[in-house]
Design a protein around this motif. Structure first.
Motif, PDB file in Angstrom:
ATOM      1  N   LYS A   1     -25.691 -43.708  15.952  1.00 44.63           N
ATOM      2  CA  LYS A   1     -24.428 -44.296  15.519  1.00 44.63           C
ATOM      3  C   LYS A   1     -24.150 -45.560  16.324  1.00 44.63           C
ATOM      4  O   LYS A   1     -24.324 -45.572  17.538  1.00 44.63           O
ATOM      5  N   THR A   2     -23.729 -46.611  15.636  1.00 46.98           N
ATOM      6  CA  THR A   2     -23.342 -47.859  16.303  1.00 46.98           C
ATOM      7  C   THR A   2     -22.076 -48.399  15.655  1.00 46.98           C
ATOM      8  O   THR A   2     -21.642 -47.919  14.606  1.00 46.98           O
ATOM      9  N   ILE A   3     -21.503 -49.412  16.269  1.00 52.13           N
ATOM     10  CA  ILE A   3     -20.272 -49.993  15.733  1.00 52.13           C
ATOM     11  C   ILE A   3     -20.597 -51.090  14.711  1.00 52.13           C
ATOM     12  O   ILE A   3     -21.712 -51.609  14.658  1.00 52.13           O
ATOM     13  N   LEU A   4     -19.609 -51.442  13.907  1.00 55.70           N
ATOM     14  CA  LEU A   4     -19.774 -52.479  12.897  1.00 55.70           C
ATOM     15  C   LEU A   4     -19.941 -53.855  13.541  1.00 55.70           C
ATOM     16  O   LEU A   4     -19.303 -54.153  14.546  1.00 55.70           O
ATOM     17  N   LYS A   5     -20.797 -54.661  12.924  1.00 57.47           N
ATOM     18  CA  LYS A   5     -20.944 -56.053  13.308  1.00 57.47           C
ATOM     19  C   LYS A   5     -20.484 -56.929  12.152  1.00 57.47           C
ATOM     20  O   LYS A   5     -20.093 -56.429  11.099  1.00 57.47           O
ATOM     21  N   LYS A   6     -20.564 -58.226  12.354  1.00 59.27           N
ATOM     22  CA  LYS A   6     -20.066 -59.153  11.339  1.00 59.27           C
ATOM     23  C   LYS A   6     -20.758 -58.956   9.996  1.00 59.27           C
ATOM     24  O   LYS A   6     -20.117 -58.988   8.946  1.00 59.27           O
ATOM     25  N   LYS A   7     -22.073 -58.729  10.013  1.00 61.85           N
ATOM     26  CA  LYS A   7     -22.791 -58.572   8.742  1.00 61.85           C
ATOM     27  C   LYS A   7     -22.307 -57.343   7.978  1.00 61.85           C
ATOM     28  O   LYS A   7     -22.318 -57.316   6.744  1.00 61.85           O
ATOM     29  N   HIS A   8     -21.867 -56.309   8.719  1.00 59.81           N
ATOM     30  CA  HIS A   8     -21.359 -55.109   8.068  1.00 59.81           C
ATOM     31  C   HIS A   8     -19.976 -55.348   7.482  1.00 59.81           C
ATOM     32  O   HIS A   8     -19.665 -54.861   6.387  1.00 59.81           O
ATOM     33  N   ILE A   9     -19.165 -56.101   8.201  1.00 61.58           N
ATOM     34  CA  ILE A   9     -17.829 -56.450   7.704  1.00 61.58           C
ATOM     35  C   ILE A   9     -17.952 -57.301   6.450  1.00 61.58           C
ATOM     36  O   ILE A   9     -17.215 -57.105   5.464  1.00 61.58           O
ATOM     37  N   ASP A  10     -18.918 -58.221   6.443  1.00 56.47           N
ATOM     38  CA  ASP A  10     -19.162 -59.055   5.253  1.00 56.47           C
ATOM     39  C   ASP A  10     -19.645 -58.206   4.085  1.00 56.47           C
ATOM     40  O   ASP A  10     -19.279 -58.452   2.931  1.00 56.47           O
ATOM     41  N   LYS A  11     -20.463 -57.208   4.383  1.00 54.00           N
ATOM     42  CA  LYS A  11     -20.963 -56.302   3.342  1.00 54.00           C
ATOM     43  C   LYS A  11     -19.815 -55.524   2.710  1.00 54.00           C
ATOM     44  O   LYS A  11     -19.746 -55.368   1.482  1.00 54.00           O
ATOM     45  N   LEU A  12     -18.915 -55.031   3.538  1.00 54.86           N
ATOM     46  CA  LEU A  12     -17.754 -54.297   3.034  1.00 54.86           C
ATOM     47  C   LEU A  12     -16.889 -55.172   2.132  1.00 54.86           C
ATOM     48  O   LEU A  12     -16.367 -54.715   1.110  1.00 54.86           O
ATOM     49  N   SER A  13     -16.749 -56.444   2.503  1.00 55.06           N
ATOM     50  CA  SER A  13     -15.896 -57.346   1.722  1.00 55.06           C
ATOM     51  C   SER A  13     -16.439 -57.557   0.311  1.00 55.06           C
ATOM     52  O   SER A  13     -15.676 -57.806  -0.625  1.00 55.06           O
ATOM     53  N   LYS A  14     -17.762 -57.438   0.139  1.00 49.62           N
ATOM     54  CA  LYS A  14     -18.348 -57.570  -1.197  1.00 49.62           C
ATOM     55  C   LYS A  14     -17.934 -56.417  -2.103  1.00 49.62           C
ATOM     56  O   LYS A  14     -18.010 -56.527  -3.328  1.00 49.62           O
ATOM     57  N   TYR A  15     -17.518 -55.322  -1.489  1.00 49.36           N
ATOM     58  CA  TYR A  15     -17.016 -54.171  -2.244  1.00 49.36           C
ATOM     59  C   TYR A  15     -15.486 -54.171  -2.309  1.00 49.36           C
ATOM     60  O   TYR A  15     -14.885 -53.193  -2.760  1.00 49.36           O
ATOM     61  N   GLY A  16     -14.877 -55.251  -1.831  1.00 46.64           N
ATOM     62  CA  GLY A  16     -13.427 -55.334  -1.838  1.00 46.64           C
ATOM     63  C   GLY A  16     -12.773 -54.516  -0.753  1.00 46.64           C
ATOM     64  O   GLY A  16     -11.588 -54.176  -0.850  1.00 46.64           O
ATOM     65  N   LEU A  17     -13.535 -54.169   0.289  1.00 52.28           N
ATOM     66  CA  LEU A  17     -13.023 -53.318   1.353  1.00 52.28           C
ATOM     67  C   LEU A  17     -12.817 -54.109   2.642  1.00 52.28           C
ATOM     68  O   LEU A  17     -13.633 -54.962   2.991  1.00 52.28           O
ATOM     69  N   ASP A  18     -11.717 -53.799   3.322  1.00 54.42           N
ATOM     70  CA  ASP A  18     -11.384 -54.449   4.585  1.00 54.42           C
ATOM     71  C   ASP A  18     -11.639 -53.457   5.718  1.00 54.42           C
ATOM     72  O   ASP A  18     -11.037 -52.381   5.770  1.00 54.42           O
ATOM     73  N   ALA A  19     -12.544 -53.806   6.631  1.00 57.23           N
ATOM     74  CA  ALA A  19     -12.895 -52.909   7.725  1.00 57.23           C
ATOM     75  C   ALA A  19     -11.681 -52.527   8.563  1.00 57.23           C
ATOM     76  O   ALA A  19     -11.628 -51.419   9.120  1.00 57.23           O
ATOM     77  N   ASN A  20     -10.701 -53.407   8.644  1.00 58.69           N
ATOM     78  CA  ASN A  20      -9.505 -53.135   9.454  1.00 58.69           C
ATOM     79  C   ASN A  20      -8.635 -52.041   8.846  1.00 58.69           C
ATOM     80  O   ASN A  20      -7.802 -51.445   9.535  1.00 58.69           O
TER      81      ASN A  20
END
Length: 232
Positions: free
Chosen positions: A3-22
């Motif tokens: 298990k690791t924490i989210l990085k920028k590329k993961h946050i960008d990936k989530l945004s493509k699904y309309g999801l906000d990591a925050n």
């Protein structure tokens, strides 16, 4: 699993699904090694995954305990979407990493309402589930109409990583509907044709172009034979 924490590329990936990591609770990164089980059929499932990198095999156990590949391999999109949409708290199939596999894990608990109320996410998820259904139907037709050699060539192409094919052969035989003995005969034949080479770790693909050509040629022969049978 690591298990690791989210990085920028993961946050960008989530945004493509309309999801906000925050806005997501306890969202994290799961990394699996080849051979590790990501989901176990009929076992509890508590998170939705968005694939970042790698490839995994989807399979379902039949009544006699054999593994049957449903849609071969997952390398993009989401995992656990069927369970989310069907309100099921157990996995409908097993998912096993065939390469190093990384995904964004979104726990159902605390996030389910966020996911269900997000139209962009739901549209993307529905598109992916529909595409998987079409692919599964295509694979069923392939299993029903194509020869064992065709199915094996296709399976090797799909499952290989860095030109290495090292799946458990008993599972491969069950997955493509062949006896273990027949599978070994076909693998030996491919080695004699210099398409594969037997190594300690499995099989090395010596000539991917020839493997693909061989598969297409076999499919064409089957189609010609079927057309000839229909015309007669």
């Amino acid at each position: 699993m690591i298990k690791t924490i989210l990085k920028k590329k993961h946050i960008d990936k989530l945004s493509k699904y309309g999801l906000d990591a925050n806005h997501l609770k306890q969202c994290t990164i799961f990394r699996f090694a080849p051979g590790e089980t990501i989901y176990q059929e009929d076992f509890p499932i508590t998170w939705l995954g968005i694939v970042v990198d790698g490839k995994a095999k989807v399979c379902c156990s039949s009544a006699n305990g054999k593994n049957l590949v449903l849609c071969y391999f997952v390398s993009t999109g989401t995992i656990g979407g069927i369970e989310l949409m069907a309100n099921q708290n157990y996995a409908t199939a097993s998912l096993i990493a065939t390469t190093d596999f990384e995904c964004i894990a979104i726990p159902f608990e605390g996030n389910e309402k966020i996911l269900r109320d997000n139209n962009k996410f739901l549209n993307r998820l529905c598109y992916e589930l529909s595409t998987n259904l079409v692919n599964s139907s295509s694979n069923f037709v392939t299993s029903a109409l194509h020869t064992g050699e065709q199915r094996l060539c296709s399976y090797i192409i799909e499952s290989s990583h860095n030109n290495v094919f090292n799946d458990v052969l008993t599972d491969v035989a069950c997955s493509i509907g062949l006896s273990y003995r027949h599978l070994n005969r076909l693998l030996t034949q491919l080695c004699h044709e210099n398409i594969l080479a037997k190594e300690n770790y499995g099989y090395r693909i010596k000539n991917m172009k020839l493997l693909i050509k061989n598969m297409k040629l076999l499919i064409k022969k089957a189609e010609d034979a079927r057309c000839k049978l229909i015309s007669s």
